[in-house]
Design a protein around this motif. Structure first.
Motif, PDB file in Angstrom:
ATOM      1  N   VAL A 288      17.798   5.208  -6.468  1.00  0.00           N
ATOM      2  CA  VAL A 288      16.760   4.179  -7.206  1.00  0.00           C
ATOM      3  C   VAL A 288      15.513   4.063  -6.123  1.00  0.00           C
ATOM      4  N   ILE A 289      14.843   4.313  -4.664  1.00  0.00           N
ATOM      5  CA  ILE A 289      14.432   5.844  -4.801  1.00  0.00           C
ATOM      6  C   ILE A 289      13.535   6.561  -5.271  1.00  0.00           C
ATOM      7  N   ARG A 290      14.659   7.903  -5.447  1.00  0.00           N
ATOM      8  CA  ARG A 290      14.203   8.554  -5.415  1.00  0.00           C
ATOM      9  C   ARG A 290      13.436   8.062  -7.679  1.00  0.00           C
ATOM     10  N   LEU A 291      13.529   7.087  -7.914  1.00  0.00           N
ATOM     11  CA  LEU A 291      13.255   6.350  -9.188  1.00  0.00           C
ATOM     12  C   LEU A 291      12.095   5.437  -9.113  1.00  0.00           C
ATOM     13  N   GLY A 292      11.589   4.978  -7.828  1.00  0.00           N
ATOM     14  CA  GLY A 292      10.090   4.586  -7.583  1.00  0.00           C
ATOM     15  C   GLY A 292      10.579   3.152  -7.487  1.00  0.00           C
ATOM     16  N   VAL A 293      11.882   2.665  -6.679  1.00  0.00           N
ATOM     17  CA  VAL A 293      11.484   1.263  -6.094  1.00  0.00           C
ATOM     18  C   VAL A 293      11.174   0.879  -4.768  1.00  0.00           C
ATOM     19  N   ASP A 294      10.904   0.496  -4.596  1.00  0.00           N
ATOM     20  CA  ASP A 294      10.269  -0.397  -3.038  1.00  0.00           C
ATOM     21  C   ASP A 294      10.842  -1.217  -1.618  1.00  0.00           C
ATOM     22  N   MET A 295      11.791  -1.845  -3.180  1.00  0.00           N
ATOM     23  CA  MET A 295      12.850  -2.509  -1.809  1.00  0.00           C
ATOM     24  C   MET A 295      14.647  -3.203  -2.896  1.00  0.00           C
ATOM     25  N   PHE A 296      15.231  -3.120  -1.595  1.00  0.00           N
ATOM     26  CA  PHE A 296      16.669  -3.268  -2.961  1.00  0.00           C
ATOM     27  C   PHE A 296      17.403  -4.483  -0.984  1.00  0.00           C
ATOM     28  N   ASP A 297      18.204  -5.469  -1.978  1.00  0.00           N
ATOM     29  CA  ASP A 297      18.944  -5.308  -1.275  1.00  0.00           C
ATOM     30  C   ASP A 297      20.649  -5.362  -1.412  1.00  0.00           C
ATOM     31  N   CYS A 298      21.601  -6.430  -1.033  1.00  0.00           N
ATOM     32  CA  CYS A 298      22.966  -6.536  -1.679  1.00  0.00           C
ATOM     33  C   CYS A 298      23.810  -7.209  -0.339  1.00  0.00           C
TER      34      CYS A 298
ATOM     35  N   GLU B 109       1.443  -1.371  -0.129  1.00  0.00           N
ATOM     36  CA  GLU B 109      -0.209  -0.306   0.050  1.00  0.00           C
ATOM     37  C   GLU B 109       0.849   1.473  -0.112  1.00  0.00           C
ATOM     38  N   ILE B 110       1.046   1.766  -0.871  1.00  0.00           N
ATOM     39  CA  ILE B 110       1.596   3.002  -1.299  1.00  0.00           C
ATOM     40  C   ILE B 110       0.917   4.224  -0.319  1.00  0.00           C
ATOM     41  N   THR B 111       2.143   4.712   0.953  1.00  0.00           N
ATOM     42  CA  THR B 111       0.986   6.413   1.450  1.00  0.00           C
ATOM     43  C   THR B 111       1.132   7.098   1.192  1.00  0.00           C
ATOM     44  N   ALA B 112       2.481   7.377   0.289  1.00  0.00           N
ATOM     45  CA  ALA B 112       3.277   8.919  -0.039  1.00  0.00           C
ATOM     46  C   ALA B 112       3.556   8.918  -0.979  1.00  0.00           C
ATOM     47  N   ARG B 113       3.909  10.007  -1.525  1.00  0.00           N
ATOM     48  CA  ARG B 113       4.654  10.228  -2.971  1.00  0.00           C
ATOM     49  C   ARG B 113       5.171  11.276  -3.171  1.00  0.00           C
ATOM     50  N   ASP B 114       6.218  11.288  -3.122  1.00  0.00           N
ATOM     51  CA  ASP B 114       7.384  12.569  -3.830  1.00  0.00           C
ATOM     52  C   ASP B 114       7.937  12.497  -4.949  1.00  0.00           C
ATOM     53  N   GLY B 115       6.972  12.453  -6.165  1.00  0.00           N
ATOM     54  CA  GLY B 115       7.756  12.580  -7.543  1.00  0.00           C
ATOM     55  C   GLY B 115       7.838  11.358  -7.403  1.00  0.00           C
ATOM     56  N   GLU B 116       8.739  10.124  -7.670  1.00  0.00           N
ATOM     57  CA  GLU B 116       8.799   8.793  -8.094  1.00  0.00           C
ATOM     58  C   GLU B 116       9.169   8.155  -7.393  1.00  0.00           C
ATOM     59  N   ALA B 117       9.025   9.017  -5.974  1.00  0.00           N
ATOM     60  CA  ALA B 117       9.711   8.029  -4.461  1.00  0.00           C
ATOM     61  C   ALA B 117       9.052   7.759  -4.446  1.00  0.00           C
ATOM     62  N   ARG B 118       8.591   6.395  -3.416  1.00  0.00           N
ATOM     63  CA  ARG B 118       7.008   6.131  -2.813  1.00  0.00           C
ATOM     64  C   ARG B 118       7.672   5.552  -1.374  1.00  0.00           C
ATOM     65  N   ALA B 119       6.626   5.841  -0.375  1.00  0.00           N
ATOM     66  CA  ALA B 119       6.962   5.039   0.641  1.00  0.00           C
ATOM     67  C   ALA B 119       5.465   4.599   0.697  1.00  0.00           C
ATOM     68  N   GLY B 120       5.633   3.414   1.719  1.00  0.00           N
ATOM     69  CA  GLY B 120       4.784   3.039   2.211  1.00  0.00           C
ATOM     70  C   GLY B 120       4.644   1.489   3.048  1.00  0.00           C
ATOM     71  N   THR B 121       3.728   0.746   3.133  1.00  0.00           N
ATOM     72  CA  THR B 121       3.777  -0.655   3.716  1.00  0.00           C
ATOM     73  C   THR B 121       3.213  -2.466   2.363  1.00  0.00           C
ATOM     74  N   LEU B 122       4.265  -2.711   3.368  1.00  0.00           N
ATOM     75  CA  LEU B 122       4.686  -4.389   2.233  1.00  0.00           C
ATOM     76  C   LEU B 122       3.744  -4.950   3.225  1.00  0.00           C
ATOM     77  N   ASP B 123       2.689  -5.769   2.880  1.00  0.00           N
ATOM     78  CA  ASP B 123       1.828  -6.701   3.603  1.00  0.00           C
ATOM     79  C   ASP B 123       2.495  -7.988   3.533  1.00  0.00           C
ATOM     80  N   THR B 124       2.535  -9.018   4.457  1.00  0.00           N
ATOM     81  CA  THR B 124       3.175 -10.587   4.258  1.00  0.00           C
ATOM     82  C   THR B 124       2.765 -11.139   5.439  1.00  0.00           C
ATOM     83  N   PRO B 125       2.987 -12.291   4.871  1.00  0.00           N
ATOM     84  CA  PRO B 125       2.170 -13.147   6.316  1.00  0.00           C
ATOM     85  C   PRO B 125       3.090 -13.299   7.677  1.00  0.00           C
TER      86      PRO B 125
END
Length: 371
Positions: A257-267, A8-24
């Motif tokens: 990558v957050i600025r471009l609209g990514v929600d999740m990343f790993d490394c 659920e995306i709760t906020a946007r600033d340009g393409e950047a998104r903040a939200g909540t990822l719901d999982t089991p």
């Protein structure tokens, strides 16, 4: 039917998104950095420490866990959650990255990928069906389709044939996926070629996965090339589904990558750097092996809230690192992972405040020594 993992995306600033990822296994605030626990552990950190750090999703790797301890052992333990004791969200890679990293010892066909095991040299074939079935036994909240990640410099024709095969594999993964409490994400490939990225995106989104990853980047191309491809690709992904960038962990890259609209990343970068005595700070990386830290009794980063910064000096940590003491590696690992996790927390706040763009540019300028 609602999939097990949604956003659920709760906020946007340009393409950047903040939200909540719901999982089991609970809700995760996004954007979020996911520490990599390749073999069922984030190197140097206990599950309790990961909880204290604020990690929301932890990764495991299907290729390595398939060989050791084996899918049967993990399944009998109740999946990775039961085996590791981690009660938060988890994601497993399909083994697709090993198609790239073990290129010298594997063979690709329409059926799948034939690997020579890194452990004993024995030959094993990973098909889309096997990769999906093993991930079912591992039981993470999010599983990934089997894909090929070609090198950045591979020619257009190779990327074209590869992405089409990856799309066919994705369809087979979806058909083989048992569902239940696990969501299966698709992966967009296509290298640095805009036309191929669009083709891969179309083929993958036509399969209607509950989430999508952008793969095939951070594999040898320049940062400018990577960001250009992501800028062209991310906005075309479904806006109501999670967006996952595979393989970025440096602070400046995370913000970009957050600025471009990514929600999740790993490394693996934060933990790998720590094992070599390299520290992430707001003023760039520090190499604790440098002589200048022998008598530096300040914290690693004065603005960091982690226990390492609160209780240990650069001089002491530099001593531990030079002497190859396990405690030094653990303390720096804790700091590095907390540093990027806290960076994501700050990013979420600035997205909600509507000033993420200006804040992130200032932050990156300081980190890169331009501020």
């Amino acid at each position: 039917m609602k999939p097990p993992v949604t956003i659920e995306i709760t906020a946007r600033d340009g393409e950047a998104r903040a939200g909540t990822l719901d999982t089991p296994h609970g809700s995760v605030e996004t954007p979020t950095f996911m520490p990599v626990g390749t073999k069922g552990t984030v190197k140097g950190l206990s599950r309790e420490e990961l909880q204290d750090i604020g990690a929301g999703v932890v990764l495991g790797n299907t290729y390595h866990l398939y060989f050791r301890p084996g899918r049967e052992v993990v399944r009998e333990a109740g999946g990775l959650h039961g085996f590791t004791g981690w009660d938060g969200a988890m994601l497993t890679d399909s083994g697709g990255y090993q198609v790239f990293s073990l290129a010298k010892t594997r063979r690709i066909s329409e059926r799948g990928v034939e690997f020579a095991s890194v452990y004993d040299g024995s030959v094993h074939e990973f098909t889309p069906e096997l990769a999906t079935s093993v991930q079912g036994d591992l039981g993470a909240d999010i599983a990934m389709v089997l894909d090929e990640c070609p090198p950045a410099n591979a020619p257009h024709e190779y990327h074209r044939d590869s992405l089409r095969r990856t799309a066919r594999w994705a369809e087979r993964c979806k058909e083989a996926h048992a569902g239940g409490d696990q969501s299966l994400f698709g992966i967009v490939q296509g290298g640095l070629f805009p036309d191929l990225r669009k083709e891969s995106l179309r083929l993958t989104t036509d399969l209607d996965f509950p989430g999508y990853a952008v793969g095939g980047l951070s594999v040898g191309e320049s940062r400018a090339e990577m960001l250009e491809v992501l800028e062209q690709t991310a906005p075309l992904l479904p806006a109501d589904k999670p967006r996952y960038f595979m393989g970025i962990g440096d602070p400046a890259g995370i913000l970009q990558v957050i600025r471009l609209g990514v929600d999740m990343f790993d490394c693996v970068l934060p933990t790998r750097l720590a094992r070599h005595g390299s520290v992430l700070t707001r003023d760039g990386r520090l190499n604790l092996r440098n002589a200048r830290f022998r008598r530096d009794f300040s914290p690693l980063d004065a603005g960091c809230d982690c226990p390492t910064c609160a209780g240990y000096s650069r001089a002491y940590l530099a001593h531990l690192v030079r002497e190859d003491e396990l405690l030094g590696h653990r303390l720096v690992t804790y700091h590095n992972v907390r540093f990027v996790t806290r960076l994501c927390e700050e990013a979420r706040g600035h997205i909600r405040a509507g000033d993420f763009g200006a804040w992130s540019e200032t932050w990156i300028s300081r980190y890169e020594g331009r501020g």
